[in-house]
Write an enzyme that holds these catalytic residues in place. Structure first.
Site, PDB file in Angstrom:
ATOM      1  N   ASP A 103      38.977  54.049  46.026  1.00 59.02           N
ATOM      2  CA  ASP A 103      39.056  52.660  45.128  1.00 59.02           C
ATOM      3  C   ASP A 103      39.087  53.915  43.915  1.00 59.02           C
ATOM      4  O   ASP A 103      39.495  55.454  43.538  1.00 59.02           O
ATOM      5  CB  ASP A 103      37.589  53.205  44.914  1.00 59.02           C
ATOM      6  CG  ASP A 103      36.530  51.870  44.279  1.00 59.02           C
ATOM      7  OD1 ASP A 103      37.394  51.088  42.872  1.00 59.02           O
ATOM      8  OD2 ASP A 103      35.865  50.932  45.581  1.00 59.02           O
ATOM      9  N   ASP A 205      39.294  49.506  40.244  1.00 58.54           N
ATOM     10  CA  ASP A 205      38.718  48.576  40.366  1.00 58.54           C
ATOM     11  C   ASP A 205      39.223  48.349  38.412  1.00 58.54           C
ATOM     12  O   ASP A 205      39.614  48.908  37.437  1.00 58.54           O
ATOM     13  CB  ASP A 205      37.674  50.134  39.384  1.00 58.54           C
ATOM     14  CG  ASP A 205      35.796  49.451  39.271  1.00 58.54           C
ATOM     15  OD1 ASP A 205      35.811  48.255  40.220  1.00 58.54           O
ATOM     16  OD2 ASP A 205      35.968  49.577  37.453  1.00 58.54           O
ATOM     17  N   GLU A 260      40.692  44.809  41.577  1.00 60.91           N
ATOM     18  CA  GLU A 260      39.374  43.698  41.659  1.00 60.91           C
ATOM     19  C   GLU A 260      40.674  42.959  40.175  1.00 60.91           C
ATOM     20  O   GLU A 260      40.036  44.081  39.216  1.00 60.91           O
ATOM     21  CB  GLU A 260      38.629  44.703  41.510  1.00 60.91           C
ATOM     22  CG  GLU A 260      37.484  43.728  41.382  1.00 60.91           C
ATOM     23  CD  GLU A 260      36.353  44.527  40.719  1.00 60.91           C
ATOM     24  OE1 GLU A 260      35.283  44.432  40.467  1.00 60.91           O
ATOM     25  OE2 GLU A 260      36.224  45.244  39.903  1.00 60.91           O
ATOM     26  N   ASP A 334      29.578  43.903  45.925  1.00 55.31           N
ATOM     27  CA  ASP A 334      28.778  43.658  43.997  1.00 55.31           C
ATOM     28  C   ASP A 334      28.150  41.663  44.169  1.00 55.31           C
ATOM     29  O   ASP A 334      28.146  41.403  43.081  1.00 55.31           O
ATOM     30  CB  ASP A 334      30.166  43.248  43.176  1.00 55.31           C
ATOM     31  CG  ASP A 334      30.989  44.416  42.663  1.00 55.31           C
ATOM     32  OD1 ASP A 334      29.859  45.370  43.053  1.00 55.31           O
ATOM     33  OD2 ASP A 334      31.416  44.618  42.485  1.00 55.31           O
TER      34      ASP A 334
HETATM   35  C1  NOJ Z   1      33.412  46.375  39.880  1.00 55.55           C
HETATM   36  C2  NOJ Z   1      32.761  47.133  40.738  1.00 55.55           C
HETATM   37  O1  NOJ Z   1      32.937  46.681  42.113  1.00 55.55           O
HETATM   38  C3  NOJ Z   1      31.737  47.569  40.317  1.00 55.55           C
HETATM   39  O2  NOJ Z   1      30.501  47.560  41.248  1.00 55.55           O
HETATM   40  C4  NOJ Z   1      31.275  48.074  38.986  1.00 55.55           C
HETATM   41  O3  NOJ Z   1      29.931  48.025  38.549  1.00 55.55           O
HETATM   42  C5  NOJ Z   1      32.706  47.471  37.627  1.00 55.55           C
HETATM   43  N1  NOJ Z   1      33.829  47.398  38.348  1.00 55.55           N
HETATM   44  C6  NOJ Z   1      32.150  48.657  36.811  1.00 55.55           C
HETATM   45  O4  NOJ Z   1      33.167  49.908  37.410  1.00 55.55           O
END
Ligand code: NOJ
Length: 564
Positions: A103, A205, A260, A334
């Site tokens: 990540d 991310d 993401e 998430d």
């Molecule tokens: C996306 C991540 O997948 C999530 O878990 C995180 O809280 C936020 N970005 C902030 O980094």
């Protein structure tokens, strides 16, 4: 679709298995999963047949947001182990032919990162411009919405220098200032450091948020609140930065990258992933996850609207017809467990529907991102009490709703279906205490259904979800049509059935998925002009059930992959 016209790539053909290390396997009894725990489970991971593992953040972090708040990008979180453990893990994966994707969390760091400590110490500190500051003498800064702030305010006043800093996430996650070339150089250096160690790629991310609008102007009315995400993703220099990153880092390795992509939509995603852009390889979007889910994850009647789901997924597939490459996923850390979100987690249908969802993921075009635990059909824990939640997002939204005198019952009911902690409960390995995850007290409760749903009991059961998943993995890997074949949707308006063909050269595969508890008989020859006499079933989630089915007669949550 002709195979000869396709540019084959390992990251298009691979299946990604996502590991949330905190909840995978604890090896030292502190209740938190760790790298040694993953090392101890390498043979299991290999047995799944997956090709790529994505690890959620394992870097040093005070864990305000479970590792998405990094205090040292070149070190391992103490709770997870050491750099030696990481090197052993990486070598163990590579020995088994599995690639490792890390990540990359560079929209923000932790407020405990040395850079931020320096940055906040004085207005003329050399690190000041590593973050976004708004001097208080200019008045209150223009509104920015925050995901995790108790007041949803993304500006936090900091007394030390009489200024506000920007944090799209929690106040402990200040946003990094990509407008500063020094910061960008630090990030590229750090990425190269990990590539030199041998990693195979990055999942990036909220990477779409890195470029901020000059001077932080007020956003238009329609982009207030959660809608700000779309503005966040439209930063004027986003593509310049990603291209620069590609030139400084990615072009030097045989690696994969996936964004993401909050704020990515079918009309803008190619700017990110078309090959000639030289930015990223793939992106994952939220358009299907947001069907039926509103602000603060309050759900509505569309929550499992299959017609809308098919439309979204089909439009996304079409975008990559000539350029770029897509992704498909249901679960991740998430989102809720896929069987609860998109299937049916009742005792009667849980097993069939979880196999059905796996069938979908592994028979679509686009790289599948498969979340740990879904292979055994883990379901939402559905906490009754707010005290059981650990996720700061749920807790903050709960408090906000309470302050506003909102409907807490509705909130709790929706979060049983949608809260992130549902996906973060520990992996259920066996039927011993704490499901074999830890000998200590798990950091988040283990789902009480573990005596029934666990890896151990499924290993030797030929009809288990686990072994069905393995069979699907083998099928996809041995079948280029399932990977590259043209996707064509059938029965777009049918509320129960998701049916499509995949075609590569002369090879045609038909996928029939009954996303409902209704019995449905489809008139196949009317659906598709093909000779069904030669059709053979490649996989059927009812294959081991009492009676053999006639093609197209679908029982509840039945899935069939048929070669025509
Ligand atoms: C996306 C991540 O997948 C999530 O878990 C995180 O809280 C936020 N970005 C902030 O980094």
């Amino acid at each position: 679709m002709k195979l000869k016209n396709i540019k084959r790539e390992w990251w298009k053909e691979g299946i990604v298995y996502q590991i949330y290390p905190r909840s995978f396997q604890d090896s030292n009894g502190d209740g938190v999963g760790d790298l040694r725990g993953i090392i101890n489970r390498l043979d299991y991971i290999e047995s799944l047949g997956v090709d790529i593992v994505w690890l959620n953040p394992i870097y040093s972090s005070p864990n305000d947001d479970n590792g998405y708040d990094i205090s040292d990008y070149r070190n391992i979180m103490a709770e997870f182990g050491t750099m030696q453990d990481f090197e052993e893990l990486l070598a163990g994966m590579h020995q088994r032919g599995i690639k490792v994707v890390m990540d990359l969390v560079v929209n923000h760091s932790s407020d405990e990162h040395e850079w931020f400590q320096q940055s906040r110490s004085s207005r003329d500190n050399p690190y000041r411009e590593y973050y976004h500051w708004w001097p208080a003498e200019k008045g209150t800064p223009p509104r920015r919405w925050s995901y995790f702030d108790p007041e949803a305010n993304a500006w936090k006043y900091d007394e030390q220098t009489d200024a506000y800093y920007l944090h799209y996430f929690s106040a402990k996650q200040p946003d990094l200032n990509w407008e500063n070339p020094k910061l960008r150089a630090e990030i590229y250096d750090m990425m190269n450091f990990w590539f030199m160690k041998g990693i195979d790629g990055f999942r990036m991310d909220v990477i779409t948020f890195i470029s901020k609008h000059d001077g932080y102007p007020e956003f238009p009315e329609e982009y207030q609140g959660q809608a700000m995400i779309d503005m966040y993703a439209k930063g004027p220099r986003l593509h310049e930065y990603l291209h620069e990153m590609h030139e400084n880092v990615m072009q030097h390795y045989d690696c994969m990258t996936v964004a993401e992509g909050p704020g990515t939509h079918i009309d803008n995603v190619l700017e990110l992933v078309a090959e000639d852009r030289k930015e990223l390889n793939m992106n994952y979007h939220f358009d299907h996850q947001s069907i039926g889910v509103g602000d603060r994850f309050i759900i509505n009647d569309d929550f499992q609207n299959l017609v809308k789901f098919k439309k979204v997924m089909s439009e996304w597939d079409a975008v990559f017809e000539d350029k770029g490459w897509g992704t498909v996923y249901f679960g991740n850390h998430d989102f809720p467990r896929m069987v609860t979100r998109w299937g049916n987690d009742s005792p009667q249908y849980r097993r069939f529907s979880s196999k059905l969802l796996s069938t979908y993921l592994l028979s679509m075009r686009g790289t599948p991102y498969y979340y740990m635990g879904d292979e055994i059909g883990m379901s939402n824990i559905k906490f009754d009490k707010i005290e059981d939640y650990q996720d700061l997002m749920t807790i903050n939204w709960y408090n906000l709703t309470k302050q506003e005198g909102g409907d807490l019952e509705e909130f709790m009911a929706s979060h049983k279906l949608c809260a992130r902690d549902n996906a973060r409960t520990p992996i259920q390995w066996d039927d011993t205490a704490n499901a074999g995850f830890t000998s200590g007290k798990p950091w988040l409760k283990v789902n009480g259904n573990y005596p029934e749903i666990n890896v151990d009991s499924q290993q030797s059961d030929p009809d288990s979800e686990l072994n069905y998943f393995r069979a699907l993995v083998r099928l996809r890997k041995n079948n280029l049509t399932l990977i590259y074949g043209q996707y064509s949707l059938l029965l777009a308006d049918d509320p129960d059935i998701y049916a499509y063909t995949r075609t590569l050269d002369d090879d045609v595969i038909l996928v029939l998925l009954n996303f409902s508890s209704n019995e449905r008989t489809l008139a196949l020859p009317e659906l598709i002009d093909a000779n069904f006499n030669n059709a053979s079933v490649l996989l059927d989630n009812y294959a081991n059930s009492e009676q053999t089915q006639q093609l197209g007669a679908l029982r509840p949550y039945q899935a069939q992959i048929i070669k025509l």
